[in-house]
Design an enzyme around this catalytic site. Structure first.
Site, mmCIF file in Angstrom:
data_model
loop_
_atom_site.group_PDB
_atom_site.id
_atom_site.type_symbol
_atom_site.label_atom_id
_atom_site.label_comp_id
_atom_site.label_asym_id
_atom_site.label_seq_id
_atom_site.Cartn_x
_atom_site.Cartn_y
_atom_site.Cartn_z
ATOM 1 N N GLU A 196 1.877 -5.369 6.555
ATOM 2 C CA GLU A 196 1.162 -6.023 7.640
ATOM 3 C C GLU A 196 0.465 -7.262 7.096
ATOM 4 O O GLU A 196 -0.216 -7.205 6.080
ATOM 5 C CB GLU A 196 0.132 -5.028 8.211
ATOM 6 N N ASP A 205 -7.911 0.685 6.791
ATOM 7 C CA ASP A 205 -8.964 0.519 7.800
ATOM 8 C C ASP A 205 -8.401 0.779 9.196
ATOM 9 O O ASP A 205 -7.278 1.246 9.342
ATOM 10 C CB ASP A 205 -9.577 -0.881 7.705
ATOM 11 N N ASP A 214 -3.429 -1.591 5.555
ATOM 12 C CA ASP A 214 -4.782 -1.438 5.026
ATOM 13 C C ASP A 214 -5.356 -0.072 5.366
ATOM 14 O O ASP A 214 -4.972 0.543 6.353
ATOM 15 C CB ASP A 214 -5.696 -2.515 5.606
ATOM 16 N N ASP A 260 -7.489 -1.257 11.657
ATOM 17 C CA ASP A 260 -6.321 -2.042 12.043
ATOM 18 C C ASP A 260 -5.067 -1.511 11.369
ATOM 19 O O ASP A 260 -4.002 -1.439 11.987
ATOM 20 C CB ASP A 260 -6.519 -3.519 11.686
#
Ligand code: TTJ
Length: 642
Positions: free
Chosen positions: A429, A504, A502, A506
């Site tokens: 990503e 996180d 990631d 997102d």
């Protein structure tokens, strides 16, 4: 595995066999409970609960409780007849003792059959006992409370009467052995979900699950008089039903029984949930095959008979299952579980049974509910037309872009190797992370595909839209195996498809979208174990010239202590990686991509199914559940953009 159930006459001999049996469990726990990770830990509970479910199936138990105690021991109770406490003539021991110390023949996960006389489940009480630091069993029976205790399978207290009672029932408490498991912490949601499933599958049985580990107890009681009918409605809770009535069919032959509940929704996905003896069969098997064949046959016959389908036209199996939610539950005494993960039912006579039930009862149902029949059939015919349109769209795209020309998309940096079994593709990503990955990779066998921005909402999309989508199209071309019914695993260009996002919110979002896409359009990719999640580090620790990384908070603390050594004044600098984009090419290779050092997490069908469920809530048409989910998960979900 040797036959540990054989019991010899002389006491000494049988005692030795008992200990050898339980020792075998402790030597190779994975053979008996699948693994020693979280999944194995939770499996212990299912093994015990299965005994109570058997008592319910026999008609003697109405209520089961499962309690997570502080310290992560588990208590299971039922109001059945109670495990027998009388002395068995063959062994000279109370039946209660035998249940907890004698290993039954054949482990579910090992070789050998899995058949117990009487009940359908409940082979595992002695396995749970062997893997528990301690276990206490109490039986309410004959006006007495009998108690017996064990530690790691060994008796620590012979059976004795500890009180009087007017009830009957069984109560078992066990503490999983820290020597045996990688993790000891129970997940309430996992147990809750499984117990809800058991309650749906056994109509009228009440199951209470309680978490006592915190000041405010959490407790839920589940009881569904409608059984799998209510299960189907529950599965459709965030969708728009196509018809309000639930189609329910059941039948039996000999020892075997089958029941099926169906309700269509106005979506495009197929949701078949099948069970054999209350155990999920994600890979399907004979019961699913029988169901699918008969459903297609009945729908076509009804359509032709009533002039809804004209001439020689036909709707395909896939057409008939667009938007379906169906629960198929079979019970049989000689279940054969097949396939890599023993998740596929192999008994051929079950196919015949389910086929017959659906063939006869669904035809009758349609005659009696013409509105429902018409709605379903019209949906299947719409699906048929859409599929035809999709095929044309695909062909025109193929002509325009050369889907079969072998030309690869711009966003793909391919590897040199051509043998798919050696090739890996990282789906990355963001452009900066993709840049580092392209520089850091071993280009001999590692390909990089950059993905960015918002992806298509696959919830509302049909195959023609998917092919035309600029985010998904490069992914489909790079993997090379097509989608949907045309998906061909033989053409897959990489045997490791690695999602690198990631750690996180997102990242989780992208992962959910990709898993949902794979689950719906490339399911064999997951079934064959080809999909992975990369595990990037969370922290960087620096002490002078020494640099280390940590993948969890615990590891961060361990490494930090290690770097400090005996020197309390040393400064260890701890940085949190905010994202993959922060790592340079070398760091990314060292921590996340080098096959010698990296960790990859294999995505299971269950992971993908879960992603799909979350996705339905987040992307579906119903606003209320979405709001609820976001409120409940607000602290994690702040950045999710829907
Ligand atoms: C067996 O046949 C005679 C009457 O009792 C039957 C029996 O064993 N019932 C039974 C066993 N009910 N509940 C259990 C049981 C419950 C738990 C929580 C754990 C175990 C190992 C068994």
């Amino acid at each position: 595995m040797s036959d540990e159930t054989k019991v010899t006459q002389e006491y000494g001999g049988s005692q030795i066999q008992v200990l050898e049996g339980l020792e075998a469990v402790r030597k190779r726990p994975g053979m008996y409970i699948g693994s020693t990770s979280a999944s194995g830990l939770h499996h212990l509970v299912y093994e015990i609960v299965d005994n109570s479910i058997d008592e319910a199936l026999a008609g003697y138990c109405k209520h089961i409780t499962v309690t997570i105690n502080p310290g992560n021991s588990i208590t299971v109770t039922d109001d059945g007849r109670g495990i027998p406490v009388d002395i068995q003539p063959q062994t000279g021991k109370p039946a209660l003792e035998v249940v907890f110390t004698v290993l039954h023949a054949g482990g579910k996960f090992g070789g050998g059959g899995y058949k117990v006389s009487g009940g359908l489940h409940g082979v595992g009480a002695s396995v749970v006992n062997a893997l528990s630091e301690w276990l206490t069993a109490r039986v309410h029976k004959n006006g007495n409370i009998y108690e017996m205790k064990f530690a790691r399978g060994h008796i620590t207290q012979e059976m004795k009467i500890v009180g009087k009672t007017e009830k009957t029932g069984t109560e078992v408490t066990f503490q999983p052995d820290p020597e045996m498991f990688d993790t000891l912490v129970y997940d309430y949601e996992i147990l809750h979900e499984r117990m809800r499933e058991e309650a749906f599958l056994n109509a009228g049985l009440s199951i209470t699950i309680t978490d006592n580990r915190q000041a405010d107890d959490i407790s839920e009681t589940m009881c569904y008089d409608g059984g799998i009918k209510e299960f189907a409605v529950w599965c459709n809770r965030n969708k728009n039903a196509l018809h309000n009535d639930i189609i329910y069919m059941h039948g039996m032959k000999g020892d075997a029984s089958a029941e099926i509940a169906i309700q269509y929704n106005d979506g495009y996905n197929e949701f078949l949930l099948s069970f054999a003896n209350d155990v999920r069969t994600p890979e399907g098997g004979m019961h699913e095959t029988g169901f699918k064949t008969a459903l297609t046959r009945v729908l076509n016959a009804y359509g032709q008979k009533n002039g809804i389908i004209k001439g020689d036209d036909k709707v395909s199996g896939e057409d008939c299952r667009e938007g379906i939610t169906a629960i198929i539950s079979v019970k049989l005494t000689d279940a054969q579980f097949e396939g890599q993960t023993k998740a596929k039912l192999g008994n051929a006579y079950i196919r015949t049974l389910v086929d017959q039930i659906v063939n006869e009862q669904l035809s009758v149902y349609f005659e009696e509910h013409p509105q429902t029949a018409k709605a379903i059939l019209e949906k299947a015919m719409m699906a048929n037309r859409a599929r035809e349109a999709a095929r044309k769209a695909r062909e025109s795209i193929r002509r325009k872009t050369g889907l079969e020309s072998g030309q690869m998309p711009d966003k793909l940096q391919d590897c040199n190797e051509r043998d798919a079994s050696l090739c890996e593709i990282y789906i990355v990503e963001g452009d900066s992370a993709a840049g580092s990955a392209i520089q850091g990779r071993d280009s001999r066998f590692q390909a990089i595909l950059a993905m960015w921005g918002k992806m298509l909402n696959v919830e509302k999309a049909r195959a023609d839209k998917i092919y035309g989508n600029d985010k998904l199209y490069p992914l489909i071309v790079a993997l090379g195996a097509g989608i949907g019914e045309e998906f061909d695993i033989e053409k897959l260009r990489y045997h490791k498809v690695i999602i690198m996002s990631d750690a996180d919110v997102d990242g989780a979002h992208i992962r959910t979208l990709l898993l949902t896409f794979f689950f719906r359009y490339m399911r064999p990719l997951i079934e064959n174990g080809y999909v992975y999640s990369a595990v990037p580090p969370l922290y960087k620790l620096t002490r002078g010239k020494t640099v280390r990384v940590a993948y969890s908070d615990e590891q961060r603390d361990e490494i930090s202590a290690e770097l400090r050594g005996d020197n309390p004044n040393t400064k260890v600098l701890i940085n949190r990686f905010k994202g993959l984009g922060e790592m340079d090419a070398h760091e990314l290779w060292e921590t996340t991509m080098d096959p010698e050092k990296r960790t990859l997490r294999r995505i299971t069908l269950e992971d993908a199914r879960r992603a799909d469920a979350i996705f339905t809530v987040l992307m579906g048409e119903q606003v209320e559940p979405r709001k609820e989910w976001i409120e409940k998960n607000a602290k994690y979900a702040v950045n999710i953009d829907i």
